[in-house]
Design a protein around this motif. Structure first.
Motif, PDB file in Angstrom:
ATOM      1  N   SER A  62      65.789  21.194  38.624  1.00  0.00           N
ATOM      2  CA  SER A  62      64.772  22.226  38.866  1.00  0.00           C
ATOM      3  C   SER A  62      65.407  23.605  38.792  1.00  0.00           C
ATOM      4  CB  SER A  62      64.129  22.036  40.241  1.00  0.00           C
ATOM      5  OG  SER A  62      65.006  22.476  41.268  1.00  0.00           O
ATOM      6  N   LYS A  63      64.562  24.627  38.903  1.00  0.00           N
ATOM      7  CA  LYS A  63      65.081  25.998  38.874  1.00  0.00           C
ATOM      8  C   LYS A  63      65.883  26.327  40.129  1.00  0.00           C
ATOM      9  CE  LYS A  63      60.845  28.024  40.650  1.00  0.00           C
ATOM     10  NZ  LYS A  63      59.761  28.938  40.371  1.00  0.00           N
ATOM     11  N   ASP A  64      65.846  25.433  41.135  1.00  0.00           N
ATOM     12  CA  ASP A  64      66.640  25.628  42.346  1.00  0.00           C
ATOM     13  C   ASP A  64      68.091  25.224  42.160  1.00  0.00           C
ATOM     14  OD1 ASP A  64      64.420  26.603  43.749  1.00  0.00           O
ATOM     15  OD2 ASP A  64      63.805  24.571  44.309  1.00  0.00           O
ATOM     16  N   ASP A  65      68.395  24.503  41.084  1.00  0.00           N
ATOM     17  CA  ASP A  65      69.780  24.166  40.773  1.00  0.00           C
ATOM     18  C   ASP A  65      70.443  25.414  40.195  1.00  0.00           C
ATOM     19  OD1 ASP A  65      69.442  21.556  41.571  1.00  0.00           O
ATOM     20  OD2 ASP A  65      69.070  20.812  39.546  1.00  0.00           O
ATOM     21  N   VAL A  66      71.509  25.869  40.854  1.00  0.00           N
ATOM     22  CA  VAL A  66      72.151  27.130  40.496  1.00  0.00           C
ATOM     23  C   VAL A  66      73.659  26.922  40.377  1.00  0.00           C
ATOM     24  CG1 VAL A  66      72.603  29.489  41.292  1.00  0.00           C
ATOM     25  CG2 VAL A  66      70.380  28.467  41.694  1.00  0.00           C
ATOM     26  N   SER A  67      74.263  27.622  39.440  1.00  0.00           N
ATOM     27  CA  SER A  67      75.724  27.623  39.302  1.00  0.00           C
ATOM     28  C   SER A  67      76.208  29.065  39.226  1.00  0.00           C
ATOM     29  CB  SER A  67      76.151  26.899  38.027  1.00  0.00           C
ATOM     30  OG  SER A  67      75.827  25.536  38.093  1.00  0.00           O
ATOM     31  N   THR A  68      77.378  29.295  39.807  1.00  0.00           N
ATOM     32  CA  THR A  68      78.036  30.600  39.731  1.00  0.00           C
ATOM     33  C   THR A  68      79.411  30.356  39.137  1.00  0.00           C
ATOM     34  OG1 THR A  68      76.846  31.308  41.714  1.00  0.00           O
ATOM     35  CG2 THR A  68      78.727  32.644  41.040  1.00  0.00           C
ATOM     36  N   TYR A  69      79.724  31.074  38.067  1.00  0.00           N
ATOM     37  CA  TYR A  69      80.958  30.814  37.332  1.00  0.00           C
ATOM     38  C   TYR A  69      81.418  32.083  36.614  1.00  0.00           C
ATOM     39  CZ  TYR A  69      77.694  30.387  33.419  1.00  0.00           C
ATOM     40  OH  TYR A  69      76.718  30.638  32.481  1.00  0.00           O
ATOM     41  N   PHE A  70      82.664  32.071  36.165  1.00  0.00           N
ATOM     42  CA  PHE A  70      83.242  33.197  35.440  1.00  0.00           C
ATOM     43  C   PHE A  70      83.306  32.916  33.950  1.00  0.00           C
ATOM     44  CE2 PHE A  70      85.057  34.104  39.644  1.00  0.00           C
ATOM     45  CZ  PHE A  70      84.847  35.472  39.724  1.00  0.00           C
ATOM     46  N   VAL A  71      83.153  33.965  33.166  1.00  0.00           N
ATOM     47  CA  VAL A  71      83.379  33.918  31.724  1.00  0.00           C
ATOM     48  C   VAL A  71      84.227  35.118  31.331  1.00  0.00           C
ATOM     49  CG1 VAL A  71      81.187  32.732  31.256  1.00  0.00           C
ATOM     50  CG2 VAL A  71      81.294  35.224  31.106  1.00  0.00           C
ATOM     51  N   VAL A  72      84.897  34.993  30.199  1.00  0.00           N
ATOM     52  CA  VAL A  72      85.594  36.128  29.598  1.00  0.00           C
ATOM     53  C   VAL A  72      84.760  36.566  28.405  1.00  0.00           C
ATOM     54  CG1 VAL A  72      87.700  36.953  28.476  1.00  0.00           C
ATOM     55  CG2 VAL A  72      87.848  35.280  30.342  1.00  0.00           C
ATOM     56  N   ASP A  73      84.400  37.834  28.378  1.00  0.00           N
ATOM     57  CA  ASP A  73      83.546  38.404  27.339  1.00  0.00           C
ATOM     58  C   ASP A  73      84.383  39.338  26.466  1.00  0.00           C
ATOM     59  OD1 ASP A  73      81.743  39.961  25.843  1.00  0.00           O
ATOM     60  OD2 ASP A  73      80.317  40.121  27.480  1.00  0.00           O
ATOM     61  N   THR A  74      84.408  39.054  25.161  1.00  0.00           N
ATOM     62  CA  THR A  74      85.190  39.890  24.238  1.00  0.00           C
ATOM     63  C   THR A  74      84.305  40.612  23.218  1.00  0.00           C
ATOM     64  OG1 THR A  74      85.548  38.050  22.707  1.00  0.00           O
ATOM     65  CG2 THR A  74      87.216  38.385  24.431  1.00  0.00           C
ATOM     66  N   TRP A  75      82.993  40.623  23.436  1.00  0.00           N
ATOM     67  CA  TRP A  75      82.099  41.253  22.459  1.00  0.00           C
ATOM     68  C   TRP A  75      82.389  42.735  22.276  1.00  0.00           C
ATOM     69  CZ3 TRP A  75      79.739  38.890  18.813  1.00  0.00           C
ATOM     70  CH2 TRP A  75      79.332  37.580  18.974  1.00  0.00           C
TER      71      TRP A  75
ATOM     72  N   LYS B 246      85.255  37.336  18.736  1.00  0.00           N
ATOM     73  CA  LYS B 246      84.249  37.922  19.620  1.00  0.00           C
ATOM     74  C   LYS B 246      83.420  36.791  20.207  1.00  0.00           C
ATOM     75  CE  LYS B 246      85.338  42.102  18.387  1.00  0.00           C
ATOM     76  NZ  LYS B 246      86.562  42.533  18.994  1.00  0.00           N
ATOM     77  N   GLY B 247      83.182  36.845  21.505  1.00  0.00           N
ATOM     78  CA  GLY B 247      82.372  35.809  22.116  1.00  0.00           C
ATOM     79  C   GLY B 247      82.521  35.745  23.613  1.00  0.00           C
ATOM     80  N   ILE B 248      82.024  34.634  24.156  1.00  0.00           N
ATOM     81  CA  ILE B 248      82.093  34.340  25.581  1.00  0.00           C
ATOM     82  C   ILE B 248      82.968  33.096  25.729  1.00  0.00           C
ATOM     83  CG2 ILE B 248      80.760  33.711  27.634  1.00  0.00           C
ATOM     84  CD1 ILE B 248      80.114  36.527  26.631  1.00  0.00           C
ATOM     85  N   PHE B 249      83.995  33.194  26.556  1.00  0.00           N
ATOM     86  CA  PHE B 249      84.985  32.138  26.678  1.00  0.00           C
ATOM     87  C   PHE B 249      85.188  31.735  28.124  1.00  0.00           C
ATOM     88  CE2 PHE B 249      85.974  34.786  23.048  1.00  0.00           C
ATOM     89  CZ  PHE B 249      86.246  33.877  22.043  1.00  0.00           C
ATOM     90  N   GLU B 250      85.702  30.518  28.300  1.00  0.00           N
ATOM     91  CA  GLU B 250      86.125  30.079  29.628  1.00  0.00           C
ATOM     92  C   GLU B 250      87.419  30.822  29.979  1.00  0.00           C
ATOM     93  OE1 GLU B 250      87.227  26.001  32.061  1.00  0.00           O
ATOM     94  OE2 GLU B 250      86.885  25.898  29.907  1.00  0.00           O
ATOM     95  N   PRO B 251      87.556  31.280  31.214  1.00  0.00           N
ATOM     96  CA  PRO B 251      88.826  31.919  31.602  1.00  0.00           C
ATOM     97  C   PRO B 251      89.993  30.947  31.476  1.00  0.00           C
ATOM     98  CG  PRO B 251      87.116  32.348  33.234  1.00  0.00           C
ATOM     99  CD  PRO B 251      86.576  31.315  32.289  1.00  0.00           C
ATOM    100  N   THR B 252      91.124  31.461  31.073  1.00  0.00           N
ATOM    101  CA  THR B 252      92.338  30.651  30.986  1.00  0.00           C
ATOM    102  C   THR B 252      92.803  30.313  32.406  1.00  0.00           C
ATOM    103  OG1 THR B 252      93.765  32.591  31.026  1.00  0.00           O
ATOM    104  CG2 THR B 252      93.047  31.796  28.838  1.00  0.00           C
ATOM    105  N   PRO B 253      93.679  29.315  32.561  1.00  0.00           N
ATOM    106  CA  PRO B 253      94.217  29.012  33.897  1.00  0.00           C
ATOM    107  C   PRO B 253      94.871  30.234  34.551  1.00  0.00           C
ATOM    108  CG  PRO B 253      94.702  27.213  32.404  1.00  0.00           C
ATOM    109  CD  PRO B 253      94.108  28.330  31.563  1.00  0.00           C
ATOM    110  N   GLU B 254      95.543  31.040  33.767  1.00  0.00           N
ATOM    111  CA  GLU B 254      96.190  32.251  34.278  1.00  0.00           C
ATOM    112  C   GLU B 254      95.141  33.237  34.817  1.00  0.00           C
ATOM    113  OE1 GLU B 254      99.682  35.170  32.579  1.00  0.00           O
ATOM    114  OE2 GLU B 254      98.087  34.602  31.185  1.00  0.00           O
ATOM    115  N   ILE B 255      94.045  33.395  34.112  1.00  0.00           N
ATOM    116  CA  ILE B 255      92.976  34.298  34.559  1.00  0.00           C
ATOM    117  C   ILE B 255      92.291  33.723  35.796  1.00  0.00           C
ATOM    118  CG2 ILE B 255      90.724  35.282  33.953  1.00  0.00           C
ATOM    119  CD1 ILE B 255      91.818  35.566  31.060  1.00  0.00           C
ATOM    120  N   LYS B 256      92.066  32.406  35.828  1.00  0.00           N
ATOM    121  CA  LYS B 256      91.461  31.789  37.007  1.00  0.00           C
ATOM    122  C   LYS B 256      92.333  31.997  38.242  1.00  0.00           C
ATOM    123  CE  LYS B 256      88.832  28.195  34.649  1.00  0.00           C
ATOM    124  NZ  LYS B 256      88.657  26.734  34.471  1.00  0.00           N
TER     125      LYS B 256
END
Length: 115
Positions: free
Chosen positions: A42-55, A95-105
């Motif tokens: 449902s719309k009540d399922d929520v996630s909070t996460y990080f991305v790396v943006d290089t656009w 250019k894009g949206i990426f998962e943070p590297t272990p170092e960034i995390k």
């Protein structure tokens, strides 16, 4: 730019990649109930996460809160020069949206006080 300390109380899905988020929230039914991230119910399922943006060229980190209806950007933080250069060495000028590297995390956990 936002200070990450303000989000130290948020539950962060550290293993949620942008690809998993799309599968979960935008392509309902495309993932397995036995996967690390089961389908959204449902719309009540929520996630909070990080991305790396290089656009825009220089990498920034974005804290995103997503449910099935929309994604909300909670914070945008420039990467320290050393981390940004390391990221650019790995991904080049893609250019894009990426998962943070272990170092960034690791840096993000430290900034949030989640060490």
């Amino acid at each position: 730019m936002n200070d990450l300390k303000a989000f130290s109380g948020h539950h962060i899905d550290w293993n949620l990649s942008p690809e998993h988020a799309v599968t979960m929230y935008l392509e309902w039914g495309n993932n397995d109930w036995h996967a690390e991230y089961p389908p959204v119910r449902s719309k009540d399922d929520v996630s909070t996460y990080f991305v790396v943006d290089t656009w825009a060229g220089w990498p920034v980190v974005r804290l995103v809160r997503r449910n099935s209806e929309h994604a909300e950007e909670l914070a945008t933080v420039a990467l320290p020069e050393q981390l940004a250069n390391s990221f650019l060495n790995e991904y080049g000028d893609l250019k894009g949206i990426f998962e943070p590297t272990p170092e960034i995390k690791a840096w993000l956990r430290k900034e949030l006080g989640h060490e």
